[in-house]
Design a protein around this motif. Structure first.
Motif, PDB file in Angstrom:
ATOM      1  N   HIS A 182       9.392   1.306  -5.459  1.00  0.00           N
ATOM      2  CA  HIS A 182       8.742   1.525  -6.754  1.00  0.00           C
ATOM      3  C   HIS A 182       7.960   0.284  -7.140  1.00  0.00           C
ATOM      4  N   HIS A 183       6.764   0.499  -7.655  1.00  0.00           N
ATOM      5  CA  HIS A 183       5.916  -0.614  -8.077  1.00  0.00           C
ATOM      6  C   HIS A 183       6.283  -1.060  -9.491  1.00  0.00           C
TER       7      HIS A 183
ATOM      8  N   ASN B 274       0.805  -1.227   0.000  1.00  0.00           N
ATOM      9  CA  ASN B 274       0.000   0.000   0.000  1.00  0.00           C
ATOM     10  C   ASN B 274       0.834   1.271   0.000  1.00  0.00           C
ATOM     11  N   LEU B 275       2.130   1.146  -0.202  1.00  0.00           N
ATOM     12  CA  LEU B 275       3.002   2.308  -0.257  1.00  0.00           C
ATOM     13  C   LEU B 275       2.981   2.901  -1.667  1.00  0.00           C
ATOM     14  N   ALA B 276       2.936   4.226  -1.761  1.00  0.00           N
ATOM     15  CA  ALA B 276       2.881   4.892  -3.073  1.00  0.00           C
ATOM     16  C   ALA B 276       4.184   4.695  -3.848  1.00  0.00           C
ATOM     17  N   ASP B 277       4.073   4.713  -5.151  1.00  0.00           N
ATOM     18  CA  ASP B 277       5.242   4.571  -6.024  1.00  0.00           C
ATOM     19  C   ASP B 277       6.218   5.722  -5.771  1.00  0.00           C
ATOM     20  N   GLY B 278       7.449   5.391  -5.415  1.00  0.00           N
ATOM     21  CA  GLY B 278       8.459   6.405  -5.145  1.00  0.00           C
ATOM     22  C   GLY B 278       8.516   6.867  -3.707  1.00  0.00           C
TER      23      GLY B 278
ATOM     24  N   ILE C  79       7.418 -10.145 -10.171  1.00  0.00           N
ATOM     25  CA  ILE C  79       8.131  -8.983  -9.636  1.00  0.00           C
ATOM     26  C   ILE C  79       7.133  -7.929  -9.183  1.00  0.00           C
ATOM     27  N   LEU C  80       7.083  -7.702  -7.868  1.00  0.00           N
ATOM     28  CA  LEU C  80       6.170  -6.720  -7.292  1.00  0.00           C
ATOM     29  C   LEU C  80       6.676  -5.303  -7.513  1.00  0.00           C
ATOM     30  N   GLY C  81       7.977  -5.134  -7.446  1.00  0.00           N
ATOM     31  CA  GLY C  81       8.569  -3.813  -7.605  1.00  0.00           C
ATOM     32  C   GLY C  81      10.037  -3.842  -7.222  1.00  0.00           C
ATOM     33  N   TRP C  82      10.613  -2.638  -7.014  1.00  0.00           N
ATOM     34  CA  TRP C  82      12.025  -2.570  -6.671  1.00  0.00           C
ATOM     35  C   TRP C  82      12.268  -1.465  -5.654  1.00  0.00           C
ATOM     36  N   LEU C  83      13.319  -1.664  -4.859  1.00  0.00           N
ATOM     37  CA  LEU C  83      13.755  -0.702  -3.840  1.00  0.00           C
ATOM     38  C   LEU C  83      15.067  -0.087  -4.290  1.00  0.00           C
TER      39      LEU C  83
END
Length: 204
Positions: A125-126, A110-114, A196-200
Motif C-alpha cells: 500500500h502506498h 510502480n506497484l499498484a496500491d493494494g 514513509i513510502l508505504g506499508w506491506l
C-alpha cells in the motif's frame, strides 16, 4: 578612548565544523566498550508480541547474520530489516520468498496500491492509500543522505488520528517507539511522515 577589540569571526565556522563532525561521529562510529553511555550490542530494549528489539548503537553496526529455523535468513544483526523479518516469522508465521535486500528494497514503487508484492508475499500500500494502516503492517521508509539503505518498522498501535511504530536500529540514542499523525483525506489514508513510502501487509 579605549580601542575596540576586534573579534576573529574567521575561527567560528571551524569550531562549528569540528562540533558537527563530533556529533556525526557519535552516530556512525562503532560502539566503544569503555564508553559508559553505550549499551552492549544485542541488549534487549523493547518488544512487541513477544518479539524482542535489540540495541545496535550506531546505525552502521553489524554483529553477524541472524538465522532462524532451517537457516532462514532474517538479516544482519541488529539492523532494522532483521527485526521486521524476525517479527513476521515469529509472530505472524510468515516467511518472505526473498530474504535479502536493503530496507528500501521492500517497497516496489510502480506497484499498484493494494497489489501483491511477490518478493515479500505481502500486499503493498502506498502512502497515502485507500487502505487504512493496521497493527502488524510493515512500514517502509525512503533513504536519506546519511542512510542510503532506507528503513523499516512495524505498526504497533493505530488510533483515530495517530499510529505508533516500533523499530530496531534507530541510532545510538534513537527511540524504539515513535508516533506519527494519521489522517484520511479524499478517501485516502495518509501517515504524516514524508519518508514513509508505504506499508506491506499479510493477508488474513
Amino acid at each position: 578612548m579605549r580601542p575596540v577589540k576586534k573579534t576573529n569571526h574567521a575561527k567560528t565556522p571551524l569550531y562549528l565544523l569540528i562540533l558537527l563532525i563530533f556529533l556525526l561521529s557519535l552516530f556512525f562510529i562503532p560502539n566503544i566498550p569503555s564508553n559508559p553511555f553505550s549499551k552492549a550490542l544485542g541488549t534487549p530494549i523493547d518488544s512487541l508480541n513477544g518479539v524482542k528489539v535489540y540495541y545496535n548503537g550506531s546505525i552502521k553496526n553489524v554483529a553477524g547474520r541472524s538465522l532462524g529455523p532451517g537457516q532462514n535468513n532474517f538479516g544482519l544483526k541488529y539492523q532494522c530489516v532483521e527485526f521486521v523479518k524476525r517479527y513476521y516469522y515469529e509472530h505472524l508465521h510468515h516467511k518472505m520468498p526473498d530474504t535479502y535486500g536493503h530496507a528500501k528494497d521492500f517497497f516496489i514503487p510502480n506497484l499498484a496500491d493494494g497489489a501483491l508484492n511477490s518478493q515479500r508475499a505481502l500486499t503493498q500500500h502506498h502512502n497515502p492509500s485507500q487502505f487504512q494502516p493496521q497493527v502488524n503492517d510493515l512500514l517502509v521508509y525512503s533513504p536519506t543522505l546519511f542512510n542510503p539503505y532506507g528503513h523499516v518498522a512495524i505498526v504497533a498501535e493505530v488510533q483515530a488520528n495517530t499510529i505508533e511504530i516500533i523499530q530496531q536500529n534507530p541510532g545510538r540514542w534513537g527511540r524504539s517507539r515513535q508516533r506519527y499523525q494519521l489522517s484520511q483525506e479524499n478517501g485516502r489514508w495518509l501517515i504524516h511522515k514524508k519518508r514513509i513510502l508505504g506499508w506491506l501487509r499479510k493477508k488474513k
